[in-house]
Design a protein around this motif. Structure first.
Motif, PDB file in Angstrom:
ATOM      1  N   LYS A   1     -18.583  12.761   6.923  1.00  0.00           N
ATOM      2  CA  LYS A   1     -19.723  11.987   6.446  1.00  0.00           C
ATOM      3  C   LYS A   1     -20.631  11.656   7.628  1.00  0.00           C
ATOM      4  CE  LYS A   1     -17.356   9.563   2.654  1.00  0.00           C
ATOM      5  NZ  LYS A   1     -15.982  10.045   2.817  1.00  0.00           N
ATOM      6  N   ALA A   2     -21.802  11.089   7.336  1.00  0.00           N
ATOM      7  CA  ALA A   2     -22.683  10.632   8.403  1.00  0.00           C
ATOM      8  C   ALA A   2     -22.000   9.521   9.185  1.00  0.00           C
ATOM      9  CB  ALA A   2     -24.004  10.132   7.822  1.00  0.00           C
ATOM     10  N   LYS A   3     -22.269   9.448  10.481  1.00  0.00           N
ATOM     11  CA  LYS A   3     -21.602   8.488  11.353  1.00  0.00           C
ATOM     12  C   LYS A   3     -21.739   7.059  10.851  1.00  0.00           C
ATOM     13  CE  LYS A   3     -21.249   7.206  16.251  1.00  0.00           C
ATOM     14  NZ  LYS A   3     -19.854   7.643  16.418  1.00  0.00           N
ATOM     15  N   ILE A   4     -22.906   6.713  10.349  1.00  0.00           N
ATOM     16  CA  ILE A   4     -23.119   5.336   9.897  1.00  0.00           C
ATOM     17  C   ILE A   4     -22.198   4.987   8.738  1.00  0.00           C
ATOM     18  CG2 ILE A   4     -24.980   5.935   8.281  1.00  0.00           C
ATOM     19  CD1 ILE A   4     -26.336   3.287   9.097  1.00  0.00           C
ATOM     20  N   ASP A   5     -21.828   5.967   7.929  1.00  0.00           N
ATOM     21  CA  ASP A   5     -20.928   5.708   6.809  1.00  0.00           C
ATOM     22  C   ASP A   5     -19.568   5.233   7.300  1.00  0.00           C
ATOM     23  OD1 ASP A   5     -22.152   8.513   4.838  1.00  0.00           O
ATOM     24  OD2 ASP A   5     -22.837   6.435   4.960  1.00  0.00           O
ATOM     25  N   TYR A   6     -19.026   5.850   8.333  1.00  0.00           N
ATOM     26  CA  TYR A   6     -17.705   5.486   8.822  1.00  0.00           C
ATOM     27  C   TYR A   6     -17.710   4.120   9.496  1.00  0.00           C
ATOM     28  CZ  TYR A   6     -16.105  10.138   7.660  1.00  0.00           C
ATOM     29  OH  TYR A   6     -15.766  11.272   6.980  1.00  0.00           O
ATOM     30  N   THR A   7     -18.808   3.762  10.127  1.00  0.00           N
ATOM     31  CA  THR A   7     -18.901   2.431  10.719  1.00  0.00           C
ATOM     32  C   THR A   7     -18.800   1.371   9.632  1.00  0.00           C
ATOM     33  OG1 THR A   7     -20.305   3.263  12.496  1.00  0.00           O
ATOM     34  CG2 THR A   7     -20.344   0.897  12.096  1.00  0.00           C
ATOM     35  N   GLN A   8     -19.517   1.572   8.548  1.00  0.00           N
ATOM     36  CA  GLN A   8     -19.485   0.626   7.437  1.00  0.00           C
ATOM     37  C   GLN A   8     -18.105   0.602   6.786  1.00  0.00           C
ATOM     38  OE1 GLN A   8     -22.540   1.242   4.503  1.00  0.00           O
ATOM     39  NE2 GLN A   8     -21.595  -0.141   3.037  1.00  0.00           N
ATOM     40  N   ILE A   9     -17.512   1.770   6.596  1.00  0.00           N
ATOM     41  CA  ILE A   9     -16.186   1.849   5.976  1.00  0.00           C
ATOM     42  C   ILE A   9     -15.140   1.144   6.829  1.00  0.00           C
ATOM     43  CG2 ILE A   9     -14.316   3.438   5.377  1.00  0.00           C
ATOM     44  CD1 ILE A   9     -16.554   5.419   4.509  1.00  0.00           C
ATOM     45  N   ALA A  10     -15.197   1.361   8.136  1.00  0.00           N
ATOM     46  CA  ALA A  10     -14.233   0.716   9.035  1.00  0.00           C
ATOM     47  C   ALA A  10     -14.351  -0.798   8.953  1.00  0.00           C
ATOM     48  CB  ALA A  10     -14.459   1.197  10.469  1.00  0.00           C
ATOM     49  N   GLU A  11     -15.567  -1.306   8.874  1.00  0.00           N
ATOM     50  CA  GLU A  11     -15.776  -2.746   8.768  1.00  0.00           C
ATOM     51  C   GLU A  11     -15.242  -3.279   7.432  1.00  0.00           C
ATOM     52  OE1 GLU A  11     -19.946  -3.126   9.305  1.00  0.00           O
ATOM     53  OE2 GLU A  11     -19.852  -2.984  11.499  1.00  0.00           O
ATOM     54  N   GLU A  12     -15.474  -2.521   6.360  1.00  0.00           N
ATOM     55  CA  GLU A  12     -15.016  -2.964   5.038  1.00  0.00           C
ATOM     56  C   GLU A  12     -13.490  -2.978   4.950  1.00  0.00           C
ATOM     57  OE1 GLU A  12     -16.918  -0.168   2.504  1.00  0.00           O
ATOM     58  OE2 GLU A  12     -18.817  -1.263   2.406  1.00  0.00           O
ATOM     59  N   THR A  13     -12.873  -1.901   5.401  1.00  0.00           N
ATOM     60  CA  THR A  13     -11.419  -1.791   5.254  1.00  0.00           C
ATOM     61  C   THR A  13     -10.668  -2.714   6.204  1.00  0.00           C
ATOM     62  OG1 THR A  13     -11.417   0.119   6.764  1.00  0.00           O
ATOM     63  CG2 THR A  13     -11.507   0.577   4.401  1.00  0.00           C
ATOM     64  N   ALA A  14     -11.327  -3.208   7.237  1.00  0.00           N
ATOM     65  CA  ALA A  14     -10.672  -4.152   8.148  1.00  0.00           C
ATOM     66  C   ALA A  14     -10.250  -5.425   7.420  1.00  0.00           C
ATOM     67  CB  ALA A  14     -11.594  -4.494   9.315  1.00  0.00           C
ATOM     68  N   ALA A  15     -10.928  -5.723   6.313  1.00  0.00           N
ATOM     69  CA  ALA A  15     -10.617  -6.941   5.552  1.00  0.00           C
ATOM     70  C   ALA A  15      -9.773  -6.655   4.305  1.00  0.00           C
ATOM     71  CB  ALA A  15     -11.923  -7.627   5.149  1.00  0.00           C
ATOM     72  N   GLU A  16      -9.290  -5.431   4.162  1.00  0.00           N
ATOM     73  CA  GLU A  16      -8.516  -5.068   2.972  1.00  0.00           C
ATOM     74  C   GLU A  16      -7.223  -5.881   2.873  1.00  0.00           C
ATOM     75  OE1 GLU A  16      -7.790  -4.244  -0.209  1.00  0.00           O
ATOM     76  OE2 GLU A  16      -8.924  -2.396   0.192  1.00  0.00           O
ATOM     77  N   GLU A  17      -6.958  -6.437   1.692  1.00  0.00           N
ATOM     78  CA  GLU A  17      -5.761  -7.249   1.473  1.00  0.00           C
ATOM     79  C   GLU A  17      -4.885  -6.738   0.333  1.00  0.00           C
ATOM     80  OE1 GLU A  17      -7.111 -11.213   0.850  1.00  0.00           O
ATOM     81  OE2 GLU A  17      -7.659 -11.550   2.953  1.00  0.00           O
ATOM     82  N   ARG A  18      -5.391  -5.836  -0.486  1.00  0.00           N
ATOM     83  CA  ARG A  18      -4.652  -5.427  -1.688  1.00  0.00           C
ATOM     84  C   ARG A  18      -3.672  -4.289  -1.424  1.00  0.00           C
ATOM     85  NH1 ARG A  18      -7.006  -4.843  -7.321  1.00  0.00           N
ATOM     86  NH2 ARG A  18      -4.795  -5.299  -7.650  1.00  0.00           N
ATOM     87  N   VAL A  19      -3.790  -3.602  -0.299  1.00  0.00           N
ATOM     88  CA  VAL A  19      -2.860  -2.519   0.027  1.00  0.00           C
ATOM     89  C   VAL A  19      -2.274  -2.763   1.406  1.00  0.00           C
ATOM     90  CG1 VAL A  19      -4.033  -0.819  -1.424  1.00  0.00           C
ATOM     91  CG2 VAL A  19      -4.684  -1.043   0.980  1.00  0.00           C
ATOM     92  N   SER A  20      -1.075  -2.234   1.644  1.00  0.00           N
ATOM     93  CA  SER A  20      -0.423  -2.443   2.935  1.00  0.00           C
ATOM     94  C   SER A  20      -0.942  -1.502   4.006  1.00  0.00           C
ATOM     95  CB  SER A  20       1.095  -2.249   2.791  1.00  0.00           C
ATOM     96  OG  SER A  20       1.398  -0.948   2.330  1.00  0.00           O
ATOM     97  N   ILE A  21      -1.480  -0.355   3.585  1.00  0.00           N
ATOM     98  CA  ILE A  21      -1.947   0.630   4.561  1.00  0.00           C
ATOM     99  C   ILE A  21      -2.938   1.569   3.878  1.00  0.00           C
ATOM    100  CG2 ILE A  21      -0.223   2.445   4.177  1.00  0.00           C
ATOM    101  CD1 ILE A  21       0.128   2.464   7.274  1.00  0.00           C
ATOM    102  N   ILE A  22      -3.820   2.159   4.656  1.00  0.00           N
ATOM    103  CA  ILE A  22      -4.797   3.118   4.142  1.00  0.00           C
ATOM    104  C   ILE A  22      -4.540   4.457   4.819  1.00  0.00           C
ATOM    105  CG2 ILE A  22      -7.243   3.674   3.876  1.00  0.00           C
ATOM    106  CD1 ILE A  22      -7.725   0.572   4.266  1.00  0.00           C
ATOM    107  N   LEU A  23      -4.264   5.472   4.022  1.00  0.00           N
ATOM    108  CA  LEU A  23      -3.962   6.808   4.537  1.00  0.00           C
ATOM    109  C   LEU A  23      -5.160   7.726   4.338  1.00  0.00           C
ATOM    110  CD1 LEU A  23      -2.058   9.070   5.567  1.00  0.00           C
ATOM    111  CD2 LEU A  23      -1.277   9.340   3.193  1.00  0.00           C
ATOM    112  N   TYR A  24      -5.690   8.237   5.452  1.00  0.00           N
ATOM    113  CA  TYR A  24      -6.736   9.251   5.409  1.00  0.00           C
ATOM    114  C   TYR A  24      -6.101  10.617   5.619  1.00  0.00           C
ATOM    115  CZ  TYR A  24     -11.032   6.477   5.262  1.00  0.00           C
ATOM    116  OH  TYR A  24     -12.060   5.663   4.860  1.00  0.00           O
ATOM    117  N   LEU A  25      -6.273  11.511   4.661  1.00  0.00           N
ATOM    118  CA  LEU A  25      -5.810  12.886   4.795  1.00  0.00           C
ATOM    119  C   LEU A  25      -7.000  13.768   5.130  1.00  0.00           C
ATOM    120  CD1 LEU A  25      -3.352  13.210   1.764  1.00  0.00           C
ATOM    121  CD2 LEU A  25      -2.785  12.889   4.185  1.00  0.00           C
TER     122      LEU A  25
END
Length: 253
Positions: free
Chosen positions: A175-199
């Protein structure tokens, strides 16, 4: 009993499960759909299955797409009318208001490859609940129990007697670089799952993703999709903080 389009009778044990699977997959090949139906104990005969699909396509409930991919195998999606009908039957989904005829090639490829990721779990007999992106989207848009983002899937399973839930993202292209910056910020606050797996589809993309998430404390791990298909929960994964590889299962326990 319900009757659609010219008094076609839909079987609760075979037709509806097939339609629901097409909805949840968004796009699915003929052979994948048969596997899903077989694993769900809805279909055993390929001949009966092929007849059923032809009937649903002919009546306009399922759309058939011919592509140059997958050896020319047909790919199926639902008509919007069918999706709306299923939504009214308590299926967890948000039906798009778009009037266009289908998605782009990359969306089809992504959906079909994500089906293979799901099927690898089923083939191995791993007891897990697969929550598709259609249901994740419904949860995020309609309830107060939101995930940090709309994941490709959320997987629930039992590990060492305890329940674990992890989010799954499949990246077949960057994806575009800016997309991953936003995603990283969003997932840093994730509470509903124990881990996020990127394949990731390949090693270069995996290293790129690892770098994009570096500096964020949330437990996000990265692995190769080919390792998932051969080793599943035992697959080696890498974290943004450490360049070494660890079995994914170790991080779930």
């Amino acid at each position: 009993m319900r009757y659609w389009k010219g008094s076609i009778h839909l079987s609760a044990s075979q037709d509806y499960p097939l339609l629901r699977q097409v909805l949840r997959s968004e796009h699915v090949t003929h052979s994948q759909l048969f596997e899903f139906m077989r694993f769900g104990c809805h279909e055993r005969s390929r001949q009966s299955f092929a007849w059923r699909v032809r009937r649903l396509v002919r009546r306009g409930l399922v759309r058939q797409h011919q592509t140059k991919c997958f050896g020319g195998e047909p790919v199926y999606s639902l008509s919007r009318e069918t999706a709306l009908e299923l939504q009214g039957l308590e299926e967890y989904c948000i039906v798009s208001t778009k009037t266009g005829e289908g998605d782009g090639t990359n969306d089809v490829l992504h959906a079909v490859e994500l089906n293979n990721i799901h099927l690898s779990l089923l083939r191995a007999g791993v007891p897990a609940r697969w929550i598709p992106t259609t249901e994740v989207r419904s949860i995020n848009e309609l309830t107060g129990f939101k995930y940090a983002k709309i994941y490709d899937a959320v997987v629930e399973l039992r590990v060492n007697g305890g329940a674990k839930r992890f989010a799954l993202e499949y990246e077949r292209s960057r994806k575009a670089k800016i997309d991953y910056t936003q995603i990283a910020e969003e997932t840093a606050a994730e509470e509903r799952v124990s881990i996020i797996l990127y394949l990731a589809a390949n090693y270069d993309l995996l290293k790129f993703l690892t770098g994009e998430f570096r500096g964020y404390t949330r437990r996000v791990v990265f692995g190769l999709v080919r390792e998932w298909h051969t080793r599943l929960l035992e697959m080696p994964v890498e974290t943004p903080e450490c360049s070494g590889w660890r079995p994914f299962l170790d991080l779930l326990t």
